[in-house]
Design a protein around this motif. Structure first.
Motif, mmCIF file in Angstrom:
data_model
loop_
_atom_site.group_PDB
_atom_site.id
_atom_site.type_symbol
_atom_site.label_atom_id
_atom_site.label_comp_id
_atom_site.label_asym_id
_atom_site.label_seq_id
_atom_site.Cartn_x
_atom_site.Cartn_y
_atom_site.Cartn_z
ATOM 1 N N ILE A 356 0.842 -1.201 0.000
ATOM 2 C CA ILE A 356 0.000 0.000 0.000
ATOM 3 C C ILE A 356 0.878 1.252 0.000
ATOM 4 C CG2 ILE A 356 -1.657 1.337 1.350
ATOM 5 C CD1 ILE A 356 -2.838 -1.333 2.286
ATOM 6 N N GLY A 357 1.950 1.233 0.795
ATOM 7 C CA GLY A 357 2.844 2.382 0.849
ATOM 8 C C GLY A 357 3.526 2.645 -0.476
ATOM 9 N N VAL A 358 3.988 1.573 -1.149
ATOM 10 C CA VAL A 358 4.652 1.729 -2.444
ATOM 11 C C VAL A 358 3.668 2.246 -3.490
ATOM 12 C CG1 VAL A 358 5.717 0.450 -4.347
ATOM 13 C CG2 VAL A 358 6.424 0.014 -1.988
ATOM 14 N N LEU A 359 2.427 1.738 -3.469
ATOM 15 C CA LEU A 359 1.423 2.202 -4.425
ATOM 16 C C LEU A 359 1.134 3.692 -4.241
ATOM 17 C CD1 LEU A 359 -0.697 1.715 -6.609
ATOM 18 C CD2 LEU A 359 -2.298 1.034 -4.790
ATOM 19 N N ALA A 360 0.944 4.098 -2.976
ATOM 20 C CA ALA A 360 0.681 5.514 -2.705
ATOM 21 C C ALA A 360 1.867 6.380 -3.128
ATOM 22 C CB ALA A 360 0.374 5.716 -1.227
ATOM 23 N N ALA A 361 3.086 5.893 -2.851
ATOM 24 C CA ALA A 361 4.279 6.659 -3.235
ATOM 25 C C ALA A 361 4.393 6.760 -4.749
ATOM 26 C CB ALA A 361 5.526 5.998 -2.653
ATOM 27 N N ALA A 362 4.077 5.692 -5.463
ATOM 28 C CA ALA A 362 4.148 5.711 -6.925
ATOM 29 C C ALA A 362 3.163 6.719 -7.503
ATOM 30 C CB ALA A 362 3.864 4.312 -7.476
ATOM 31 N N ILE A 363 1.962 6.780 -6.935
ATOM 32 C CA ILE A 363 0.971 7.768 -7.395
ATOM 33 C C ILE A 363 1.493 9.181 -7.173
ATOM 34 C CG2 ILE A 363 -1.320 8.713 -6.944
ATOM 35 C CD1 ILE A 363 -2.218 5.838 -6.292
ATOM 36 N N ASP A 364 2.057 9.412 -5.978
ATOM 37 C CA ASP A 364 2.584 10.749 -5.662
ATOM 38 C C ASP A 364 3.710 11.138 -6.616
ATOM 39 O OD1 ASP A 364 0.805 10.643 -3.594
ATOM 40 O OD2 ASP A 364 2.292 10.549 -1.987
ATOM 41 N N LEU A 365 4.627 10.220 -6.883
ATOM 42 C CA LEU A 365 5.762 10.524 -7.758
ATOM 43 C C LEU A 365 5.315 10.733 -9.197
ATOM 44 C CD1 LEU A 365 8.409 8.027 -6.316
ATOM 45 C CD2 LEU A 365 8.350 10.521 -6.021
ATOM 46 N N ALA A 366 4.320 9.975 -9.636
ATOM 47 C CA ALA A 366 3.801 10.153 -10.995
ATOM 48 C C ALA A 366 3.167 11.527 -11.154
ATOM 49 C CB ALA A 366 2.785 9.061 -11.312
ATOM 50 N N ILE A 367 2.419 11.982 -10.147
ATOM 51 C CA ILE A 367 1.817 13.312 -10.186
ATOM 52 C C ILE A 367 2.910 14.381 -10.215
ATOM 53 C CG2 ILE A 367 0.439 14.985 -8.885
ATOM 54 C CD1 ILE A 367 -1.237 12.607 -7.869
ATOM 55 N N ALA A 368 3.953 14.200 -9.385
ATOM 56 C CA ALA A 368 5.059 15.166 -9.359
ATOM 57 C C ALA A 368 5.723 15.267 -10.721
ATOM 58 C CB ALA A 368 6.081 14.756 -8.301
ATOM 59 N N LEU A 369 5.975 14.132 -11.369
ATOM 60 C CA LEU A 369 6.621 14.133 -12.683
ATOM 61 C C LEU A 369 5.762 14.836 -13.721
ATOM 62 C CD1 LEU A 369 8.996 13.161 -14.424
ATOM 63 C CD2 LEU A 369 7.711 11.045 -14.840
ATOM 64 N N ALA A 370 4.461 14.571 -13.705
ATOM 65 C CA ALA A 370 3.553 15.219 -14.656
ATOM 66 C C ALA A 370 3.550 16.732 -14.467
ATOM 67 C CB ALA A 370 2.138 14.664 -14.492
ATOM 68 N N LEU A 371 3.582 17.187 -13.220
ATOM 69 C CA LEU A 371 3.588 18.628 -12.959
ATOM 70 C C LEU A 371 4.898 19.263 -13.414
ATOM 71 C CD1 LEU A 371 1.917 18.732 -9.422
ATOM 72 C CD2 LEU A 371 0.939 19.525 -11.572
ATOM 73 N N VAL A 372 6.010 18.598 -13.158
ATOM 74 C CA VAL A 372 7.310 19.148 -13.560
ATOM 75 C C VAL A 372 7.400 19.268 -15.079
ATOM 76 C CG1 VAL A 372 9.781 18.669 -13.664
ATOM 77 C CG2 VAL A 372 8.554 18.408 -11.510
ATOM 78 N N LEU A 373 6.893 18.269 -15.793
ATOM 79 C CA LEU A 373 6.984 18.253 -17.250
ATOM 80 C C LEU A 373 5.870 19.033 -17.927
ATOM 81 C CD1 LEU A 373 8.009 14.528 -17.870
ATOM 82 C CD2 LEU A 373 9.489 16.551 -17.746
ATOM 83 N N GLY A 374 4.904 19.514 -17.143
ATOM 84 C CA GLY A 374 3.796 20.267 -17.723
ATOM 85 C C GLY A 374 2.872 19.401 -18.561
ATOM 86 N N TRP A 375 2.674 18.159 -18.169
ATOM 87 C CA TRP A 375 1.893 17.195 -18.951
ATOM 88 C C TRP A 375 0.419 17.256 -18.553
ATOM 89 C CZ3 TRP A 375 -0.775 12.514 -17.876
ATOM 90 C CH2 TRP A 375 -1.088 11.746 -19.011
ATOM 91 N N ARG A 376 -0.445 17.626 -19.492
ATOM 92 C CA ARG A 376 -1.905 17.640 -19.288
ATOM 93 C C ARG A 376 -2.282 18.233 -17.927
ATOM 94 N NH1 ARG A 376 -4.477 14.831 -23.246
ATOM 95 N NH2 ARG A 376 -3.240 13.372 -24.482
ATOM 96 N N LEU A 377 -1.887 19.480 -17.736
ATOM 97 C CA LEU A 377 -1.996 20.085 -16.403
ATOM 98 C C LEU A 377 -3.435 20.248 -15.939
ATOM 99 C CD1 LEU A 377 0.840 22.743 -16.697
ATOM 100 C CD2 LEU A 377 0.871 20.605 -15.402
ATOM 101 N N LYS A 378 -4.340 20.557 -16.856
ATOM 102 C CA LYS A 378 -5.733 20.714 -16.443
ATOM 103 C C LYS A 378 -6.318 19.382 -15.966
ATOM 104 C CE LYS A 378 -6.784 22.886 -20.300
ATOM 105 N NZ LYS A 378 -7.553 23.624 -21.334
ATOM 106 N N ALA A 379 -6.006 18.310 -16.679
ATOM 107 C CA ALA A 379 -6.474 16.988 -16.248
ATOM 108 C C ALA A 379 -5.789 16.569 -14.948
ATOM 109 C CB ALA A 379 -6.206 15.964 -17.344
#
Length: 430
Positions: A356-379
């Motif tokens: 559960i901890g790894v899954l939650a961390a993976a979601i958090d890191l994926a969101i961080a990467l999307a924000l840094v790269l400016g990927w589909r920011l509105k979605a």
């Protein structure tokens, strides 16, 4: 006269459509998103076409769009696309198909809006813009190419947004280089009126014009004019060294922080001056100077908000990215024994707690990467809201005492949710 406007929803394109409608010209508009445009301009005939799609290369598709049309205005442009091929598609490939269809349909009058200074740089933007011009000028059409100087308006977009943002900086007023770069500006309404006059009069056939207004300024003077318009106290001017401006631009490229990008910087370093006298004579307009344009419409609170929020927008995004990054890294390196008690029956074994901890961390890191790269920011805003809501509701059920944590615990999620909503609003440019 019936006119087809390509790129009609843009900063300049919208002004052209409005000017044509005011003049009683029947207007067909090619845009990517039809429904929002139809709500803005219900009197026009709006048609959907993505200029980066294969459909935009179809002669048959353009032939349908050109049925009953007498003249074409191409205002489509993209300063810093995510992929270089998009610039070539919008600036060269789709226009080339359009111009070829104009020849086939014997629609001879074409006004093509390009940009000043593209001969001075070798960015993808400049090279693709030059290629689009060459495609048109090689054809047997009654073409006019317009290379406007810096375009400003009652609103702001691109370069004019950057000028406003520099003007409201606290402590000092930064300028690129030493601030002495000469600059001409033209109000988008003057440019649009000139385009309507060129269509009606037939002037400017097979000519390259550089629309500009009177009153040439330096970059520092233009920024100061905006600061005075905002009613802000004078601040010392600070020249931003080229190495620092380049570093910021490259960071903007990587993170999609428009318009703080290498293309925008290259255009500001290129020639920013036009030929005001020739354009005024050919187009039959009297463009106003920046000082007169600003004095004609006093600054209102939303203007100051926009300029300051323009500066805060990248900080909000990077702040949220940092939040998700740290949260994810903490989840990766934390001992499951620390958070297993919070999960209750969901983590009845150490292995399940770690999963559960790894899954939650993976979601958090994926969101961080999307924000840094400016990927589909509105979605991604809705993804963040869903994740924060899920964490908050889940922990409220499993560990309600966290609401009383003296460090804020779950309570901090509420202002973070509000900040995500603010960022979602800031990403809605038009």
């Amino acid at each position: 006269m019936r006119v087809l406007v390509v790129g009609a929803s843009g900063f300049i394109g919208s002004a052209v459509v409005a000017a044509l409608c005011r003049s009683g010209v029947e207007t067909r508009c090619v845009v990517r998103n039809v429904e929002p445009f139809r709500r803005r301009f219900p009197e026009t005939d709006a048609r959907a076409l993505d200029l980066t799609s294969a459909d935009a290369l179809s002669a048959d598709r353009w032939a349908v769009l050109l049925n009953g049309i007498d003249a074409v205005v191409n205002v489509a442009g993209v300063l810093q696309p995510r992929r270089a091929r998009e610039a070539w598609a919008v600036h060269r490939d789709a226009p080339d198909a359009l111009f070829g269809a104009c020849e086939s349909k014997e629609i001879r009058r074409v006004v093509h809006v390009s940009a000043v200074g593209i001969e001075d740089t070798e960015t993808v933007y400049a090279r693709s813009k030059r290629a689009g011009e060459e495609s048109l000028t090689a054809r047997d059409l009654n073409w006019t190419v317009l290379r406007p100087a810096v375009v400003v308006g009652d609103g702001s977009h691109g370069g004019s947004s950057l000028l406003r943002a520099l003007a409201v900086m606290p402590l000092v007023t930064p300028v690129i280089g030493d601030g002495t770069t000469p600059m001409d500006v033209i109000h988008k309404d003057d440019l649009a009126s000139g385009i309507v006059n060129l269509l009606r009069s037939g002037a400017g056939i097979r000519a390259v014009l550089e629309p500009a207004g009177p009153g040439r300024l330096s970059l520092a003077e233009a920024v100061t004019a905006y600061r005075n318009w905002f009613g802000l106290r004078p601040r010392p001017t600070l020249g931003v060294p080229n190495w620092l401006a380049t570093a910021v631009a490259r960071f903007g490229d990587a993170t999609q922080m428009h318009p703080m990008t290498s293309t925008a910087l290259a255009q500001f370093r290129a020639r920013l001056t036009g030929d005001a006298a020739t354009f005024a004579e050919m187009a039959g307009v009297r463009p106003v100077s920046l000082a007169n344009a600003l004095s004609a419409r006093p600054c209102e609170s939303q203007d100051l908000w926009h300029a300051r929020l323009f500066l805060l927008r990248p900080l909000v995004r990077l702040g949220l990215a940092l939040l998700w990054l740290v949260s994810g890294l903490v989840g990766v390196f934390s001992d499951p024994a620390l958070y297993a008690p919070l999960l209750g029956p969901l983590a009845d074994t150490p292995g399940r707690a770690m999963a559960i901890g790894v899954l939650a961390a993976a979601i958090d890191l994926a969101i961080a990467l999307a924000l840094v790269l400016g990927w589909r920011l509105k979605a991604m805003a809705w993804v963040q809201i869903a994740a924060i809501s899920a964490y908050t509701l889940g922990l409220s059920a499993l560990a309600p005492a966290m609401w009383g944590d003296f460090l804020g615990g779950l309570l901090k999620n509420l202002p973070v949710l509000i900040l995500v909503l603010v960022h979602r609003v800031l990403e809605e440019e038009r």
